[in-house]
Design a protein around this motif. Structure first.
Motif, short mmCIF file in Angstrom:
data_model
loop_
_atom_site.label_atom_id
_atom_site.label_comp_id
_atom_site.label_asym_id
_atom_site.label_seq_id
_atom_site.Cartn_x
_atom_site.Cartn_y
_atom_site.Cartn_z
N ASN A 129 0.82 -1.22 0.00
CA ASN A 129 0.00 0.00 0.00
C ASN A 129 0.85 1.26 0.00
O ASN A 129 0.34 2.36 -0.21
CB ASN A 129 -0.94 0.01 1.20
CG ASN A 129 -2.02 -1.06 1.10
OD1 ASN A 129 -2.22 -1.62 0.03
ND2 ASN A 129 -2.69 -1.34 2.19
N GLY A 130 2.14 1.10 0.27
CA GLY A 130 3.06 2.23 0.22
C GLY A 130 2.75 3.32 1.23
O GLY A 130 3.07 4.49 1.01
N ALA A 131 2.14 2.95 2.36
CA ALA A 131 1.68 3.98 3.29
C ALA A 131 2.76 4.45 4.26
O ALA A 131 2.82 5.61 4.59
CB ALA A 131 0.48 3.46 4.08
N ALA A 132 3.60 3.54 4.73
CA ALA A 132 4.58 3.91 5.75
C ALA A 132 5.62 4.87 5.20
O ALA A 132 6.06 4.71 4.06
CB ALA A 132 5.26 2.65 6.30
N PRO A 133 6.04 5.87 5.97
CA PRO A 133 5.53 6.18 7.31
C PRO A 133 4.14 6.81 7.27
O PRO A 133 3.84 7.63 6.41
CB PRO A 133 6.57 7.17 7.84
CG PRO A 133 7.11 7.85 6.63
CD PRO A 133 7.11 6.80 5.55
N TYR A 134 3.31 6.40 8.22
CA TYR A 134 1.92 6.84 8.25
C TYR A 134 1.80 8.27 8.76
O TYR A 134 2.59 8.74 9.58
CB TYR A 134 1.10 5.92 9.16
CG TYR A 134 0.78 4.59 8.51
CD1 TYR A 134 -0.38 4.42 7.78
CD2 TYR A 134 1.65 3.52 8.62
CE1 TYR A 134 -0.68 3.21 7.19
CE2 TYR A 134 1.37 2.31 8.02
CZ TYR A 134 0.20 2.15 7.31
OH TYR A 134 -0.08 0.95 6.71
#
Length: 273
Positions: A129-134
């Protein structure tokens, strides 16, 4: 730092984080009441009381007696795997306790500043999902019973006009009176030369317990009304943490063995990143 004249109530004051928060407040000369359920702890300068927060009647009487200006709510079931296999107990400790605490506090004084400790486990941590860092623009999607219950408990904190919800990363630091952290388990195992299988594909931003405690106290002084994400400056796998500890202990690093979260069955689903 000088005392500011506010009365503080710290839940989970015999726990790993709560004890540090309570000790810091007491060392500043603040008026602080620390609550514990099972494990008493002596903190000079703090009034320590036994309480079962899920008991609505008892919690209402306690809040009426203490009349705090600030509540720092650190108490919860924190074992992710245990929460997965014992959801009724987890619900009592996470959901019901927070519900009764906030109900009682709202009845006593709705102007209380409520600082609520949540978790990074409200995110799925799926690398694709490529989210980190959130950040707060990212959607929450807990993978575990623990993560979902901590997310649900956040809604009770939002009832207060002045609230801070703190989604914290993996907390580390020296052992308290009764509770330690991942770091203690890691250091003890490495010192013994145990085979420590640690995931190379489980990434965290560990935060030092005293840094987090100072942040929680500061939020209680700023009249907040939002959510925060609290992590440390380093992005590390569990395996990298093990190697760092081995170096610091001057221990044989060969006992730290790389493993893959993606290939391991764990007691509860764990966010990878």
């Amino acid at each position: 730092m000088m005392a500011n004249g506010q009365r503080y109530l710290v839940t989970g004051a015999s726990g790993f984080l709560g004890e540090v928060v309570t000790r810091l407040l007491a060392s500043r000369g603040e008026s602080v009441v620390g609550l514990y359920r099972q494990n008493p702890v002596d903190i000079p300068g703090a009034v320590m009381l036994q309480a079962d927060l899920a008991d609505g009647e008892g919690t209402r009487k306690l809040l009426d007696d203490v009349r705090p200006h600030v509540i720092i709510h650190t108490a919860a079931q924190t074992n992710v795997g245990y929460s997965q296999s014992h959801p009724d107990e987890a619900k009592r400790d996470i959901i019901d306790a927070t519900h009764q605490l906030t109900d009682s506090a709202m009845d006593v004084d709705p102007s209380i500043v409520f600082v609520h400790v949540s978790t990074d486990q409200v995110y799925d941590g799926v690398p694709r999902n490529g989210a980190a860092p959130y950040d707060l623009s990212h959607s929450v999607r807990p993978l575990s019973v623990y993560g979902q219950m901590k997310l649900d408990a956040e809604d009770f904190a939002r009832r207060f006009d002045q609230h801070a919800i703190v989604r914290t990363a993996l907390i580390y630091g020296p052992k308290g009176t009764h509770r330690g952290s991942f770091l203690e388990w890691l250091a003890d195992g490495i010192a013994r030369g145990d085979r420590m299988e640690l995931f190379i594909d489980e990434i965290r931003t560990p935060i030092f317990v005293e840094d987090l405690a100072h942040a929680l106290i500061a939020l209680g002084e700023t009249r907040p009304r939002t959510c925060y994400l609290a992590g440390g400056p380093d992005r590390l796998s569990r395996y990298e943490m093990g190697l760092r500890v081995a170096r610091l202990l001057r221990a044989d690093p060969s006992c730290v063995v790389a493993a893959n979260l993606s290939e391991t069955k764990t007691p509860a689903p764990r966010p990878a990143d």
